[in-house]
Design an enzyme around this catalytic site. Structure first.
Site, PDB file in Angstrom:
ATOM      1  N   LYS A  96      61.417  50.423  57.387  1.00 18.24           N
ATOM      2  CA  LYS A  96      61.015  49.170  56.481  1.00 18.24           C
ATOM      3  C   LYS A  96      60.849  48.256  57.384  1.00 18.24           C
ATOM      4  O   LYS A  96      60.262  47.112  56.900  1.00 18.24           O
ATOM      5  CB  LYS A  96      62.380  49.056  55.612  1.00 18.24           C
TER       6      LYS A  96
ATOM      7  N   ASP B 218      58.119  47.061  63.814  1.00 17.59           N
ATOM      8  CA  ASP B 218      58.757  45.692  64.025  1.00 17.59           C
ATOM      9  C   ASP B 218      59.284  45.480  65.603  1.00 17.59           C
ATOM     10  O   ASP B 218      59.016  44.672  66.237  1.00 17.59           O
ATOM     11  CB  ASP B 218      60.070  45.849  63.171  1.00 17.59           C
ATOM     12  N   ILE B 219      60.026  46.774  66.039  1.00 18.28           N
ATOM     13  CA  ILE B 219      60.487  46.749  67.358  1.00 18.28           C
ATOM     14  C   ILE B 219      60.436  47.975  67.902  1.00 18.28           C
ATOM     15  O   ILE B 219      60.711  49.167  67.493  1.00 18.28           O
ATOM     16  CB  ILE B 219      62.110  46.386  67.197  1.00 18.28           C
TER      17      ILE B 219
ATOM     18  N   ASP C 253      62.251  50.041  70.866  1.00 19.66           N
ATOM     19  CA  ASP C 253      63.771  50.090  71.686  1.00 19.66           C
ATOM     20  C   ASP C 253      63.429  51.164  72.753  1.00 19.66           C
ATOM     21  O   ASP C 253      62.973  51.141  73.688  1.00 19.66           O
ATOM     22  CB  ASP C 253      64.621  50.341  70.554  1.00 19.66           C
TER      23      ASP C 253
ATOM     24  N   THR D  44      60.045  56.451  68.687  1.00 23.96           N
ATOM     25  CA  THR D  44      59.303  56.461  67.423  1.00 23.96           C
ATOM     26  C   THR D  44      58.172  56.340  67.473  1.00 23.96           C
ATOM     27  O   THR D  44      56.942  56.940  66.957  1.00 23.96           O
ATOM     28  CB  THR D  44      60.044  55.230  66.490  1.00 23.96           C
TER      29      THR D  44
ATOM     30  N   LYS E  22      62.163  45.948  73.672  1.00 28.78           N
ATOM     31  CA  LYS E  22      63.208  45.955  74.515  1.00 28.78           C
ATOM     32  C   LYS E  22      62.954  46.772  75.711  1.00 28.78           C
ATOM     33  O   LYS E  22      63.282  48.052  75.859  1.00 28.78           O
ATOM     34  CB  LYS E  22      64.647  46.568  74.044  1.00 28.78           C
TER      35      LYS E  22
HETATM   36  P1  IMP Z   1      63.094  53.532  68.919  1.00 31.11           P
HETATM   37  O1  IMP Z   1      62.426  54.827  68.601  1.00 31.11           O
HETATM   38  O2  IMP Z   1      64.217  53.624  69.881  1.00 31.11           O
HETATM   39  O3  IMP Z   1      62.162  52.557  69.811  1.00 31.11           O
HETATM   40  O4  IMP Z   1      63.579  52.852  67.923  1.00 31.11           O
HETATM   41  C1  IMP Z   1      62.906  51.836  67.056  1.00 31.11           C
HETATM   42  C2  IMP Z   1      63.660  51.590  65.642  1.00 31.11           C
HETATM   43  O5  IMP Z   1      65.003  51.445  65.997  1.00 31.11           O
HETATM   44  C3  IMP Z   1      63.012  50.328  65.039  1.00 31.11           C
HETATM   45  O6  IMP Z   1      62.061  50.828  64.230  1.00 31.11           O
HETATM   46  C4  IMP Z   1      64.158  49.880  64.366  1.00 31.11           C
HETATM   47  O7  IMP Z   1      64.390  50.615  63.107  1.00 31.11           O
HETATM   48  C5  IMP Z   1      65.499  50.460  65.103  1.00 31.11           C
HETATM   49  N1  IMP Z   1      66.203  49.028  66.118  1.00 31.11           N
HETATM   50  C6  IMP Z   1      66.105  49.349  67.486  1.00 31.11           C
HETATM   51  N2  IMP Z   1      66.464  48.223  68.063  1.00 31.11           N
HETATM   52  C7  IMP Z   1      66.995  47.520  66.919  1.00 31.11           C
HETATM   53  C8  IMP Z   1      67.163  46.032  66.552  1.00 31.11           C
HETATM   54  O8  IMP Z   1      67.779  45.531  67.632  1.00 31.11           O
HETATM   55  N3  IMP Z   1      67.597  45.779  65.382  1.00 31.11           N
HETATM   56  C9  IMP Z   1      67.241  46.367  64.498  1.00 31.11           C
HETATM   57  N4  IMP Z   1      66.497  47.633  64.488  1.00 31.11           N
HETATM   58  C10 IMP Z   1      66.497  47.947  65.450  1.00 31.11           C
END
Ligand code: IMP
Length: 175
Positions: free
Chosen positions: A41, A98-99, A101, A105, A129
């Site tokens: 979302k 959005d972000i 991390d 994803t 990040k």
């Molecule tokens: P990744 O696969 O670890 O890069 O995670 C990405 C997903 O984790 C993002 O699309 C967010 O839904 C969630 N996420 C990671 N860090 C944050 C944060 O600081 N705030 C809110 N959602 C986050």
């Protein structure tokens, strides 16, 4: 939980979204359709603002994923919950996140969308990040690099809270 502490103000975000929109519009100036794929979302507000500022023809799709082992710990396994509806074969695709991390994803999404045989796949994320990255994924259009902290607002949530704040703030869960 305490109120979020402002990290990126509404003005800073809006200025950066303008810049990203100008850059993307220039890069896709000769393309007759850019398919923007928002990741639900969290990307819904960023996608709404960014898409309305582009000057190139664009269409909007959404995709939804969930990662196993929720919370602030990701296990790296990503599951597709909702695929794009339209046919993206032969089209130019821009993933709007959005972000970023751990980056699992985004890596998964690039591979998944590439299997639809688009003309190109590029990535755009408002926030990254950098120090948390577990896999190497290029972000073609990046808003801001931040540290290892949990942020909310401008689409981002903490347990579904604070998504609609106009700024991005840091939250510290109560002990
Ligand atoms: P990744 O696969 O670890 O890069 O995670 C990405 C997903 O984790 C993002 O699309 C967010 O839904 C969630 N996420 C990671 N860090 C944050 C944060 O600081 N705030 C809110 N959602 C986050």
């Amino acid at each position: 939980m305490k109120s979020p502490v402002v990290l990126l103000s509404e003005q800073e975000i809006q200025t950066r979204v303008d810049e990203l929109a100008a850059q993307i519009s220039a890069d896709y100036a000769d393309v007759d359709e850019l398919v923007m794929v928002g990741v639900l979302k969290g990307a819904f507000i960023f996608l709404a603002d960014l898409s309305r500022r582009l000057t190139v023809p664009r269409t909007i799709e959404f995709i939804a994923v969930s990662s196993y082992g929720r919370g602030s710990k990701s296990t790296g396994a990503v599951r597709l919950v909702m695929d794009v509806r339209g046919n993206i074969e032969g089209k130019h695709v821009l993933i709007v996140e959005d972000i970023v991390d751990t980056a699992h994803t985004l890596k998964y999404l690039i591979g998944m969308l590439a299997s639809h045989r688009p003309a190109s796949v590029k990535t755009c994320a408002l926030v990254r990040k950098a120090e948390r990255a577990e896999v190497d994924v290029e972000v073609d259009y990046l808003g801001f690099d931040i540290g290892d902290e949990w942020v909310v607002g401008y689409g981002l949530d903490y347990a579904e809270r604070d998504r609609t704040l106009p700024y991005i703030g840091v939250v510290t869960p109560d002990d």
